[in-house]
Write an enzyme that holds these catalytic residues in place. Sequence first.
Site, PDB file in Angstrom:
ATOM      1  N   SER A 222       0.833  -1.207   0.000  1.00  0.00           N
ATOM      2  CA  SER A 222       0.000   0.000   0.000  1.00  0.00           C
ATOM      3  C   SER A 222       0.865   1.253   0.000  1.00  0.00           C
ATOM      4  CB  SER A 222      -0.928   0.004   1.218  1.00  0.00           C
ATOM      5  OG  SER A 222      -0.193   0.120   2.424  1.00  0.00           O
ATOM      6  N   ARG A 226       0.655   3.150  -3.681  1.00  0.00           N
ATOM      7  CA  ARG A 226      -0.129   4.387  -3.597  1.00  0.00           C
ATOM      8  C   ARG A 226       0.653   5.546  -4.219  1.00  0.00           C
ATOM      9  NH1 ARG A 226      -0.993   4.277   1.252  1.00  0.00           N
ATOM     10  NH2 ARG A 226      -3.228   3.835   1.422  1.00  0.00           N
ATOM     11  N   ASN A 230      -0.500   7.302  -7.957  1.00  0.00           N
ATOM     12  CA  ASN A 230      -0.864   8.713  -8.059  1.00  0.00           C
ATOM     13  C   ASN A 230       0.078   9.485  -8.975  1.00  0.00           C
ATOM     14  OD1 ASN A 230      -3.152   9.653  -6.028  1.00  0.00           O
ATOM     15  ND2 ASN A 230      -2.016   8.020  -5.015  1.00  0.00           N
TER      16      ASN A 230
END
Length: 292
Positions: A222, A226, A230
């Site tokens: 994660s 992440r 993005n």
Amino acid sequence: MSGESQTISEYIVHHLTNLTYGKLPEGTVRYDGSVVSEGGQWTIAHGADEISAMGFNAIHVDSLAWSIGLGAIFCWLFAKVARQATAGVPTNLVNFAEMIVEFVEGTVKDTFHGRNPLIAPLSLTIFCWVFLMNLMDIIPVDIIPHLFMMAGVEYQKIVPSTDPNITMGMAIGVFVLMLYYSIKVKGFGFVKELSLTPFNHPAFIPLNLFMEIIGLLAKPFSLGLRLFGNMYAGEIVFILIAGLFGVGWMWMLPAALLQIGWAIFHILVITLQAFIFMVLTIVYLSMAHEDH
């Protein structure tokens, strides 16, 4: 666009291809029609097919070079600030650096509940390093790759955080620290925490281990994915907008306005992603220091 003969699809693929050095296996047909001889060949890849053929025997030279270079800039800049810091009137650079240090220090005090002198400098390094890597996304997508192409280097990705190898590498580094401090602080209690949580009964040890190990492994994934997701999405938008310049002169002004508008918005994303990566690192390391 970098070349009028390119389609939008080719333009996007070219900008998303890393400068890759690796070993091509024996028998691989190269872009120029030549065949790799016996024993394989270490070389710079030309195109996605050659990168795929290299497999794990490949290094993203551009991602490594830019990330190491930006890390060196961070170290040099803060070392310079440390030398300039005196009891007298501080310079603007010293004020700016002190503001960042105080912000990170406040975040660590609010989030980390143990005692460890490593956490604050680690958090400062992560925040500034990730921010600098993300900040490369603001540079117009064609400028630096075009300069490298003029020097004979065909591929160049300048945003290290759009490479999952970089983001996952940082996340794995944090994961190793999590395991180290969990074992150091909790000892055998770390094993008990994994095997007897959430159901405190020996009969549920297999189920507890399964759930806790899945949760433990999810943390680095994660953390790394992440940031990568993005930043990669933001880079795609920049490239798509830049591709409009090749459609015709009538699109140049709208594309320029879109680039500026997205860049202004993306500055917030860049800072937020660096902050999130830092905060999650502090939280995970805080959890490693807490003995239940």
